[in-house]
Write a protein that holds these residues in place. Structure first.
Motif: not given
Lengths: 243, 298
Positions: B165-169, B171-180, B182-187, B189-194
């Protein structure tokens, strides 16, 4: 040979999902959330009744009120939930609302404590658990109604939340990070073992056995009739010894 | 043996852009997005009626996979996982045994998301898109997702927590507005997007643990992608069009664990001769040696 095209595959995929989910729904197997039925006391005066110790952060105030026969108005007033949808509020968000209170915590365990006090059921909170000051008059009135000595309220920690809440969030965060290996109510046996606590040491503390890795220590203690607060410090000592 | 005219006639009935798959993908993506939003709304008592407000964990079949060990040993689910995840896991396994990882190619909203980004990348880089990673490096990196799978299963079994969960992009994509998240998840996700702007489905290829598990079913699935050597004109269009860079033009039956059954190789844009690449059970009829396929042997 038999080939299958794009359209047919699309139909099969969609049909298998719809049929699979529909079928399991029909047989009440499709569950997307934890069962909201708390554990019951297995012995003593309250045997067969719901145990407030098993209130989860995902329960809503409305569900807690219904399960424990506590008016939602009392719950919402005690915890400053002024929202018109207070019945939908989940205690797991209390920690966020009351974060930064040094040395104490107002969260799900506080709701357990409030419900236990309101209903007169036995419950031992965690040492750091506190209640907002606004909970005191409600409990005092309830104690008087049920003929319980009001002096017993002195054993609870009430905090002036409007003044103490809102401490610098960064400071609060740094305090939290220092306690990465803190034994809390939601700590599981799996986490303790991963941190390096020996299973036999845990078993020695818990009457000769330990719970499943997925179970939180507190939940397991409740099921086994062990007071979590009595063993929590001992477990923390085991964790601290690892350093 | 087919004549040119019969080839061309059949080609007209050939699905050019896999429109149906695209709509199925959109359907699942929108459904999951709406349910995620509804989950948030539900917490404030404003949920949309009729629509499910389940958490993303409850609807992720991979949650079932990582919970198997805990369920067997403790008769309990890993935290946040419920019966629904197990049921979805079963549904996906049935589909995968039959058709291979169609979940990846048709259902997974995160795979769809990467494909959409890939369309931007294709516009940016034209023919260079999806060809940036050196073949040698690519071959090594493709083993990474098995390491991720092993790590997730072992750590989830040990801790009974959703460690991924901590690194799951996803989960990050579909929960980015929830505050749930982790920073690692956003990172991640960002790497995958690029990366998706350079490589088709980079997360699926190199890091997805669920894709790693499902891909193994390609070794024995019932319906397989097969190439008809009799009609193949060896144009290698299928190689160039495969989003997962599988060398299809040399395969008889595609057993590559990276195949996601997207059917791209069976479409006209990737195979100009209808009936040459197909998802099928059984074998193509072998033509007699005396009947060469118009010099188009594959």
């Amino acid at each position: 040979m038999k080939e299958i095209g794009e359209r047919s595959l699309a139909i099969v995929i969609t049909a298998v999902f719809v049929a699979g989910i529909g079928l399991t729904m029909t047989f009440n197997l499709w569950t997307t959330e934890a069962s909201k039925t708390p554990a019951i006391y297995t012995e003593g005066e309250f045997a067969g009744e719901y145990n407030p110790a098993d209130i989860r952060g995902s329960y809503s105030l409305g569900e807690i009120g219904r399960l424990f026969d506590v008016p939602v108005e009392d719950l919402s007033a005690a915890f400053h939930i002024d929202d018109e949808n207070a019945a939908e509020f989940q205690p797991k968000y209390l920690e966020k609302i009351f974060e930064g209170i040094q040395g104490y915590e107002i969260g799900t365990d506080s709701v357990r404590l409030f419900v236990a006090a309101h209903t007169g059921r036995p419950f031992t909170p965690e040492e750091t658990t506190a209640l907002p000051r606004t909970a005191r008059p409600i409990l005092k009135e309830r104690f008087e109604e049920t003929g319980r000595p009001v002096e017993n309220l002195e054993s609870y920690t009430f905090l002036e939340t409007t003044e103490t809440a809102g401490k610098d969030p960064e400071e609060a965060a740094s305090e939290t990070s220092e306690k990465a290996y803190e034994v809390r109510g939601k700590t599981t046996f799996g986490e303790l073992l991963t941190w390096g606590v020996a299973e036999e040491d845990l078993a020695a503390l818990l009457g000769g056995k330990t719970g499943p890795r997925s179970s939180s220590v507190r939940d397991w203690c409740i099921e086994e009739g062990i007071e979590f607060s009595m063993v929590k410090n001992e477990i923390q000592r085991l964790v601290d010894q690892l350093d | 043996m087919m004549t040119d005219s019969s080839n061309s006639k059949k080609t007209r009935r050939h699905s050019r852009k896999l429109v149906v798959r695209r709509w199925v993908q959109i359907g699942f993506f929108v459904l999951i997005a709406l349910i995620s939003v509804n989950h948030t709304l539900d917490e404030t008592g404003q949920a949309i009626p009729v629509l499910s407000s389940a958490s993303l964990h409850a609807l992720c079949p991979f949650g079932g996979v990582v919970s198997i060990y805990t369920y067997i040993t403790d008769a309990a689910f890993v935290k946040k996982i419920h019966e629904s995840a197990f049921i979805l896991m079963g549904i996906v396994f049935v589909l995968t045994v039959l058709f291979g990882p169609v979940f990846c190619g048709w259902v997974c909203p995160f795979g769809t998301f990467q494909e959409w980004l890939g369309r931007i990348g294709r516009k940016l880089w034209k023919k260079r898109y999806n060809k940036f990673v050196l073949p040698g490096l690519d071959r090594v990196l493709r083993y990474l997702r098995y390491a991720v799978l092993a790590w997730v299963i072992i750590m989830t079994a040990r801790t009974a927590q959703l460690v991924f969960l901590e690194v799951d992009p996803y989960f990050a994509l579909f929960n980015f507005w929830t505050g749930e998240v982790a920073l690692s998840g956003f990172i991640v996700l960002g790497v995958v997007i690029v990366l998706s702007l350079f490589v088709e489905r980079p997360f699926c290829k190199y890091a997805c643990p669920y894709g790693a598990a499902l891909g193994l079913f390609n070794l024995f699935r019932v319906f397989s992608i097969r190439r008809n050597r009799n009609t193949c004109i060896n144009c290698k269009l299928c190689d160039r069009n495969c989003p997962m860079n599988i060398p299809l033009s040399t395969a008889g039956t595609v057993r590559d664990p990276q195949c996601i059954s997207c059917l791209q190789c069976t479409s006209e844009s990737a195979c100009p001769v209808k009936g040459t690449m197909e998802l099928m059970v059984g074998q193509y009829t072998v033509l007699p040696a005396s009947s060469p396929p118009d010099g188009k042997g594959g």
